[in-house]
Each structure stands twice: as C-alpha cells, then as structure tokens.
Design a protein around this motif. Structure first.
Motif, short mmCIF file in Angstrom:
data_model
loop_
_atom_site.label_atom_id
_atom_site.label_comp_id
_atom_site.label_asym_id
_atom_site.label_seq_id
_atom_site.Cartn_x
_atom_site.Cartn_y
_atom_site.Cartn_z
N ALA A 79 91.86 40.50 38.16
CA ALA A 79 92.84 39.89 37.53
C ALA A 79 93.95 39.76 37.95
N HIS A 80 94.56 39.03 38.67
CA HIS A 80 95.41 38.83 38.26
C HIS A 80 96.35 39.38 39.51
N SER A 81 95.38 39.68 40.11
CA SER A 81 95.63 40.70 41.68
C SER A 81 96.12 39.39 42.86
N ILE A 82 97.23 39.55 43.88
CA ILE A 82 97.28 38.84 45.20
C ILE A 82 97.04 38.87 45.94
N ILE A 83 96.78 38.20 46.97
CA ILE A 83 96.22 38.69 48.03
C ILE A 83 97.00 37.40 49.57
N LEU A 84 98.24 37.72 50.56
CA LEU A 84 98.59 37.24 50.99
C LEU A 84 98.86 37.52 52.52
N HIS A 85 97.80 36.90 53.83
CA HIS A 85 97.57 37.25 55.47
C HIS A 85 97.02 38.02 55.19
N SER A 86 95.63 38.47 55.01
CA SER A 86 95.48 39.98 54.51
C SER A 86 93.55 39.82 55.11
N VAL A 87 92.72 40.57 55.25
CA VAL A 87 91.27 40.15 55.67
C VAL A 87 90.74 41.53 54.01
N VAL A 88 89.92 41.01 53.64
CA VAL A 88 89.84 42.02 52.43
C VAL A 88 87.72 42.24 52.75
N GLY A 89 87.20 43.81 53.07
CA GLY A 89 85.99 43.84 53.79
C GLY A 89 85.03 43.36 52.89
N LYS A 90 83.37 43.45 53.49
CA LYS A 90 82.77 43.28 52.27
C LYS A 90 82.33 44.25 50.96
N SER A 91 81.73 43.72 50.39
CA SER A 91 81.83 44.99 48.46
C SER A 91 83.20 45.71 49.13
N GLU B 6 93.21 44.82 38.93
CA GLU B 6 93.98 44.21 38.55
C GLU B 6 95.41 44.68 39.10
N TRP B 7 96.17 43.29 38.70
CA TRP B 7 97.58 43.28 39.41
C TRP B 7 98.00 44.09 40.52
N ALA B 8 96.83 44.36 41.55
CA ALA B 8 97.15 45.07 42.97
C ALA B 8 97.54 43.82 43.68
N ARG B 9 97.99 44.25 44.61
CA ARG B 9 98.93 43.41 45.57
C ARG B 9 98.96 44.12 47.08
N ILE B 10 97.99 42.88 47.57
CA ILE B 10 97.41 42.99 49.09
C ILE B 10 98.21 42.35 50.22
N GLU B 11 99.09 42.93 51.09
CA GLU B 11 100.16 41.61 51.44
C GLU B 11 100.08 41.71 53.10
N GLY B 12 100.62 41.12 54.03
CA GLY B 12 100.26 41.81 55.31
C GLY B 12 101.85 41.03 56.44
N THR B 13 101.70 41.13 57.37
CA THR B 13 102.83 39.90 57.91
C THR B 13 102.10 39.00 59.27
N PRO B 14 101.63 37.34 58.51
CA PRO B 14 101.55 36.59 59.65
C PRO B 14 102.07 37.03 60.85
N CYS B 15 100.90 37.09 61.80
CA CYS B 15 101.59 37.28 63.33
C CYS B 15 101.51 36.05 64.03
#
Ligand code: GDD
Ligand code: GTP
Length: 419
Positions: free
Chosen positions: A330-342, A347-356
């Motif tokens: 819940a409430h996590s945010i994922i931007l410009h990223s690939v999240v692998g299998k499994s 909660e409330w985590a943030r995964i962010e990349g830089t667009p290229c």
C-alpha cells in the motif's frame, strides 16, 4: 510463399540488458505485456502468404519451447526454433540452416533482428522489393549525424539503390540507417556461399592469428551488405514510422510507451479502460487479466502490469513495467522503473528512476543506449531496475539504482548498483 527469420542471438548477447536478462532471454522480455519478439511474429502473421517463422539463436531450446507453442496456437502459423551450436553471426545461422529456409520454395523471406521494436511496415517492404526486383531490401530510417555512427549507414542513389554501406562507421557517412529488418530473395544464398568459401580459405592462416570466431561465422552487415552495395541488387526503403532498438533496460521503458500507443491505434482492447478499469487509469496502461489491482491505485501513463501482480491500496505507478508475481504494498510509488518478477515492495516505499528518452523536439533522434558508467566512473542516471525476487522494506527509497536478483533492501539507496 514467404517465410520469416527472426535473429535472437544467445545468452552471451544482451549483457547491457542485465539484470533483466539474467533469468529470461531478452527476446522474451515483456514490453507492453507481450514478449519483444511476439510483435515481430504478429507483424509477420499479418503479411499475405507468410507460412512459417523460423527463430534462429543460440539459447537452449528449452528456454523457448513454451513460447513457441503459444505463438503457434495464437497466430495459427508454423513457428520453429533453430538452435545455433555457437554464435554464427547475423548471417552464419541463415547460411547454416539454408535448407530449412529454402524448403517449401519461398520466393522471399524476411530477416528480422529480434532486438528492435517498431511499427513494422512489412507489407510495404514486400511491394517495394518486388517493384525493384531486389536481391535484398533493407528497411531504413533517419537518425541524427552523431547517433548514426552506432548503426549501419547507407547512401542511396536516386532509384533507392544502396550505393554505399558502412556498418557502424567511425566518421560520418549518412543519416540513413539500417533498421535490422530485411526482405531477401532466395538467391541471397549464392552470395552467402561465396562469402563462406572465401572465409574458409582465409581460415587456414586465421587459425594462427586466432580471431576467436567460428569459421562458419558470417556477418550479414560486414560480409553481405557491404559486398552488395553498389551492385544494383541491394535496395533500401526509408520508413518514417516509429522504430527503436532494445539494448538497455531504459530502452524497454521507451519501447513500452510506443507499443502502448500503438495499441491505442490498432488494438485498443489491450489497454485498460479509463472508464471501467479496476482503478484510476491515466493514459495508456496494460494490465494482465490475472493481476489484482486495488480500486484506489492510480496507474499511468505508460505502465504495464504483468501476470499475477498484486497491487494494494493507494499505490501510484507511472512510466514503469511491473513483471509477473510482484507484490506492491500500500501507498508505495514507482516511477520510471522496472520491478522484477516476484519482487516485493513494502508500504510507503519509493522506487524512482531517471527517464532517458530521446528529446521530443529533435525529430530523428533515437533512444541513447548509454553505457552504465560515464567517463568519470560514475553511474549514468537511468531507470531503476529491481531484479527478480528483490524485497524492498517499507518506507525505503531506491533512486537511479540497479538491484541484482534476490537482494533484501533495508535502507535507502541512490545511484548504486546493488550486487
Ligand atoms: N542467431 C544469431 N546468431 N543472432 C545473432 C547473432 C548470432 O551469432 N549475433 C547477433 N544476432 C542477432 C541479435 O540478437 C540482434 O537481434 C541482431 O542479430 C543484430 O545484433 P548485433 O549483431 O548486436 O547488431 P546491432 O544490433 O548492434 O546492429 C545491427 O542492428 C542495427 C539496427 O538495430 C546492425 O544490423 C546495424 O546495421 C543496424 O543499424
Ligand atoms: P548486444 O547489445 O545485444 O550486442 O549485447 P551487449 O551489449 O551485451 O554486447 P557488446 O559486446 O556489444 O557490449 C559489451 C559492453 O560494451 C556493453 O555492456 C556496453 O557497455 C559496451 N558497448 C557495446 N557496444 C556499445 C555501443 O554501441 N555503445 C555504447 N555506449 N556501449 C557499448
């Protein structure tokens, strides 16, 4: 009749795609929900008289068998995998399996690099090839002067004939580049035979120099295209539709966006509906039917959600690919990223990349496949990638990082490769 050949290389290729290619061959990586080369197969299945698709590569056959079965039944066309015992180059495999390609007497066959993504204009190439009575027709596109050096470059005469061909030149030759999509007439095997025997003779002393390549190695670009340029039998068809290579993980996010946009035009049923979708949908979003998405989640634009993914309440995802069986809490945010299998995102985590992405206001600029590190030895900011089965603890931040499989992340990371 026509056939199609898809060149997919093998496990030693596609290293720039790691860690995403560690447990899945790059040609099967899902972009906008479907494996990279499924788009090739779909495009071939729509061309009149294509009866068979042959995939040539050096991956173990078991890596592809399930995919091949699925393709055969989905498109009702014969799809087979021909395995090279060792990488034979872009034309060595074609030559090695020439009897299989020639059997059934196709008039022409497509040769497609498995690592390109495009709005393929295959029927147009067939018409053009016939009109020119070409031996080989190359699909071409425009690049910038600087970027053209990473591709095969061509100079055409007025008739569309290729006068000069230089593979990855060191100084500027032309902004017209090879897209890695070809149509060949059967006589191309004569040219390959000539090259093959020339190579065998040379091999006698090469053995002492040891260039490390198999004697049956033939490069379509260096050995065939270069040789055919200026003979009146090699033609190029410049195409303005979208085209891109898939070399780095960043280019997968780029291709994801374009394939989703193509769905909107051609296959809108593949896109999640903004009206009746499972949650709030912004722009183009693909959600696998087996995924579970909470109604308070906001997805898009340009998001692909894989099979059996579970997304909890209040999650926000933009410009990203979430692979099979991932759990996004819940409430996590994922931007410009690939999240692998499994993988598991707390909660409330943030995964962010830089667009290229290439700049939108330069018309012919392509995706830049930057190396991992810049000249100062620093990581080039890029999309963030979580490998397979990574666990990110609640309330942690991962920024511009690459995380190898099976890592347990319990602190914040920025601009790191987590080994
Ligand atoms: N079966 C097989 N065996 N396939 C191979 C082999 C091999 O030994 N080597 C490469 N391939 C496949 C790759 O998987 C890829 O799909 C395609 O052939 C071309 O790969 P590369 O040899 O890495 O060339 P490239 O991608 O850097 O450049 C080629 O494509 C560009 C367009 O994307 C060239 O054709 C360029 O001229 C072109 O501009
Ligand atoms: P393919 O791209 O599928 O051929 O596989 P690969 O990138 O793993 O193989 P290659 O041997 O071409 O690349 C080895 C390493 O060299 C990559 O990880 C890159 O860092 C670098 N490299 C190779 N070619 C290029 C290029 O054209 N541009 C840049 N920037 N780096 C390259």
């Amino acid at each position: 009749i026509l056939k199609s050949i898809i060149l997919i290389g093998g496990p030693s290729k596609g290293t720039r795609f790691r860690p995403l290619s560690l447990d899945m061959p790059k040609p099967l990586f899902p972009i906008a929900g479907f494996p990279v080369i499924q788009y090739h197969i779909e495009a071939c299945s729509k061309v009149e008289n294509v009866v068979e698709i042959l995939i040539i590569g050096s991956y173990p056959a078991s890596d592809l068998s399930q995919f091949i079965q699925e393709m055969t039944s989905t498109y009702n066309i014969i799809v087979r995998y021909l395995q090279e015992f060792t990488p034979l180059g872009t034309a060595g495999g074609l030559y090695h399996f020439r009897d299989q390609i020639r059997s059934g007497g196709p008039t022409y066959f497509f040769i497609m690099n498995g690592d390109v993504c495009a709005d393929f204009a295959l029927q147009e190439i067939v018409e053009y090839h016939k009109e020119k009575q070409a031996l080989l027709t190359v699909m071409a596109t425009e690049a910038t002067r600087q970027q053209s050096l990473n591709y095969g470059c061509m100079v055409l005469d007025k008739n569309g004939e290729v006068a000069h061909y230089v593979e990855k030149p060191s100084t500027f030759v032309s902004t017209l580049i090879n897209c890695g999509i070809y149509l060949a007439s059967l006589d191309i095997f004569q040219t390959m035979t000539d090259v093959f025997y020339a190579g065998q003779n040379q091999e006698n002393f090469m053995q002492f120099n040891g260039n490390g390549k198999d004697p049956a190695h033939i490069s379509l670009e260096q050995d065939i295209l270069t040789r055919l340029a200026g003979t009146g039998r090699l033609f190029a068809l410049p195409v303005l539709k979208w085209w891109s290579q898939v070399k780095t993980a960043g280019s997968a996010i780029h291709a994801n966006r374009h394939y989703l946009a193509l769905f909107k035009a051609k296959n809108p049923n593949h896109l999640a509906s903004a009206v009746s979708g499972p949650c709030q949908i912004i722009g183009d979003v693909y959600i696998h039917p087996s995924a579970t998405v909470h109604s308070t989640t906001v997805l898009g634009p340009n998001v692909s959600i894989g099979p059996n993914v579970v997304i909890a309440a209040g999650v926000r995802i933009r410009e990203s690919i979430i692979l099979a069986n991932a759990h996004i809490q819940a409430h996590s945010i994922i931007l410009h990223s690939v999240v692998g299998k499994s993988s598991y995102v707390g909660e409330w985590a943030r995964i962010e990349g830089t667009p290229c992405d290439p700049s939108a206001d330069k018309p012919f600029v392509k995706m830049e496949n930057l190396p991992l590190f810049n000249a100062n030895g620093k990581l080039n900011p890029s999309i963030t990638i979580l490998g397979t089965s990574v666990r990110l603890a609640a309330e942690k931040i991962v920024l511009n990082s690459i995380v190898l499989p099976h890592k347990e992340l319990t602190r914040n990371f920025k601009n790191e490769i987590i080994l």
